[in-house]
Design a protein around this motif. Structure first.
Motif, mmCIF file in Angstrom:
data_model
loop_
_atom_site.group_PDB
_atom_site.id
_atom_site.type_symbol
_atom_site.label_atom_id
_atom_site.label_comp_id
_atom_site.label_asym_id
_atom_site.label_seq_id
_atom_site.Cartn_x
_atom_site.Cartn_y
_atom_site.Cartn_z
ATOM 1 N N LEU A 54 0.825 -1.212 0.000
ATOM 2 C CA LEU A 54 0.000 0.000 0.000
ATOM 3 C C LEU A 54 0.858 1.262 0.000
ATOM 4 O O LEU A 54 0.538 2.234 -0.690
ATOM 5 C CB LEU A 54 -0.935 -0.001 1.216
ATOM 6 C CG LEU A 54 -2.073 -1.013 1.171
ATOM 7 C CD1 LEU A 54 -2.755 -1.100 2.536
ATOM 8 C CD2 LEU A 54 -3.067 -0.655 0.092
ATOM 9 N N ILE A 55 1.926 1.246 0.770
ATOM 10 C CA ILE A 55 2.821 2.413 0.815
ATOM 11 C C ILE A 55 3.464 2.613 -0.554
ATOM 12 O O ILE A 55 3.505 3.731 -1.077
ATOM 13 C CB ILE A 55 3.882 2.260 1.918
ATOM 14 C CG1 ILE A 55 3.207 2.351 3.291
ATOM 15 C CG2 ILE A 55 4.988 3.305 1.767
ATOM 16 C CD1 ILE A 55 4.105 1.961 4.447
ATOM 17 N N ARG A 56 3.948 1.532 -1.148
ATOM 18 C CA ARG A 56 4.577 1.658 -2.476
ATOM 19 C C ARG A 56 3.578 2.140 -3.520
ATOM 20 O O ARG A 56 3.912 2.964 -4.369
ATOM 21 C CB ARG A 56 5.183 0.321 -2.892
ATOM 22 C CG ARG A 56 6.456 0.012 -2.159
ATOM 23 C CD ARG A 56 7.144 -1.218 -2.720
ATOM 24 N NE ARG A 56 8.166 -1.658 -1.811
ATOM 25 C CZ ARG A 56 8.063 -2.706 -1.007
ATOM 26 N NH1 ARG A 56 6.992 -3.463 -1.029
ATOM 27 N NH2 ARG A 56 9.042 -3.016 -0.195
ATOM 28 N N THR A 57 2.375 1.607 -3.480
ATOM 29 C CA THR A 57 1.354 2.024 -4.434
ATOM 30 C C THR A 57 1.026 3.501 -4.250
ATOM 31 O O THR A 57 0.902 4.243 -5.221
ATOM 32 C CB THR A 57 0.073 1.178 -4.255
ATOM 33 O OG1 THR A 57 0.401 -0.185 -4.483
ATOM 34 C CG2 THR A 57 -1.013 1.605 -5.218
ATOM 35 N N GLY A 58 0.921 3.923 -2.999
ATOM 36 C CA GLY A 58 0.576 5.312 -2.714
ATOM 37 C C GLY A 58 1.662 6.299 -3.100
ATOM 38 O O GLY A 58 1.381 7.462 -3.388
ATOM 39 N N THR A 59 2.898 5.855 -3.116
ATOM 40 C CA THR A 59 4.005 6.762 -3.440
ATOM 41 C C THR A 59 4.568 6.526 -4.835
ATOM 42 O O THR A 59 5.500 7.217 -5.242
ATOM 43 C CB THR A 59 5.145 6.611 -2.407
ATOM 44 O OG1 THR A 59 5.608 5.262 -2.419
ATOM 45 C CG2 THR A 59 4.701 7.008 -1.020
ATOM 46 N N GLY A 82 20.654 16.304 -3.693
ATOM 47 C CA GLY A 82 19.751 16.200 -2.550
ATOM 48 C C GLY A 82 18.324 15.862 -2.918
ATOM 49 O O GLY A 82 17.441 15.895 -2.067
ATOM 50 N N LEU A 83 18.066 15.522 -4.195
ATOM 51 C CA LEU A 83 16.710 15.220 -4.623
ATOM 52 C C LEU A 83 16.217 13.976 -3.887
ATOM 53 O O LEU A 83 16.820 12.914 -3.965
ATOM 54 C CB LEU A 83 16.674 15.004 -6.138
ATOM 55 C CG LEU A 83 15.287 14.974 -6.750
ATOM 56 C CD1 LEU A 83 15.310 15.650 -8.109
ATOM 57 C CD2 LEU A 83 14.769 13.577 -6.894
ATOM 58 N N ARG A 84 15.123 14.130 -3.143
ATOM 59 C CA ARG A 84 14.558 13.050 -2.335
ATOM 60 C C ARG A 84 13.048 13.179 -2.294
ATOM 61 O O ARG A 84 12.508 14.267 -2.459
ATOM 62 C CB ARG A 84 15.030 13.133 -0.876
ATOM 63 C CG ARG A 84 16.504 13.176 -0.651
ATOM 64 C CD ARG A 84 17.076 11.789 -0.436
ATOM 65 N NE ARG A 84 18.464 11.813 -0.048
ATOM 66 C CZ ARG A 84 19.490 11.998 -0.866
ATOM 67 N NH1 ARG A 84 19.269 12.247 -2.122
ATOM 68 N NH2 ARG A 84 20.734 11.968 -0.456
ATOM 69 N N VAL A 85 12.393 12.061 -2.033
ATOM 70 C CA VAL A 85 10.962 12.098 -1.757
ATOM 71 C C VAL A 85 10.811 12.089 -0.244
ATOM 72 O O VAL A 85 11.339 11.208 0.439
ATOM 73 C CB VAL A 85 10.227 10.896 -2.391
ATOM 74 C CG1 VAL A 85 8.769 10.882 -1.957
ATOM 75 C CG2 VAL A 85 10.336 10.954 -3.902
#
Length: 170
Positions: A54-59, A82-85
């Motif tokens: 669910l976390i992977r799908t949501g992100t 520094g590009l990050r989510v």
């Protein structure tokens, strides 16, 4: 006299419990005031796998946009180490002033007349062209006082990132 106060929002643990329940996961969550944390009760292996999915799908869309943005910037020789989510947004992070100036030029800014662009001028250029290039997207840009060769770029949502990618493709 009517009491028009809004009810207090649910606690973070209550929100998490509700989301876990809506997802069909049997796990509890409790607020720990002393540590200012939310604890999740142990999950079964099946529930843990489902939560990870669910976390992977949501992100997924945000992670995909971040990857594409990193690739197109690299193709234009713009380094964003520094590009990050973070928290559902794409944080661009620190960038060399020269790279930020290149980004601004690619988005339509008039290049500065000096060989070494001034950080404050580049900040202003990005502040002006970024919303135009992304259809209204906002990006915070600040000059690092202790390191004048760097600017700090803020975070953008996935939709703005996709618009930025499109602007950099043409």
């Amino acid at each position: 006299m009517n009491d028009t106060r809004m009810p207090a929002p649910p606690s973070p643990a209550a929100e998490l419990r509700a989301a876990l329940g809506e997802a069909g996961l049997s796990a509890g969550a409790t607020d720990t005031v002393a540590e200012n944390r939310v604890r999740i009760t142990p999950l079964s292996p099946a529930d843990a796998r489902q939560l990870a999915r669910l976390i992977r799908t949501g992100t997924k869309r945000t992670l995909k946009a971040a990857r594409a943005l990193r690739e197109i910037c690299a193709a234009h020789r713009i380094e964003l180490p520094g590009l990050r989510v973070r928290q559902g947004r794409i944080t661009l992070g620190p960038v060399q002033v020269d790279d930020a100036a290149r980004l601004a030029r690619l988005l339509g800014a008039v290049p500065p007349t000096t060989e070494r662009p001034d950080p404050d001028i580049v900040r202003a250029m990005l502040g002006q062209v970024f919303p135009q290039a992304t259809g209204g997207g906002a990006l915070s840009v600040s000059v690092r006082e202790n390191t004048r060769g760097l600017l700090d770029l803020g975070s953008i949502d996935a939709r703005t990132a996709r618009r930025l990618i499109r602007a950099l493709q043409f």
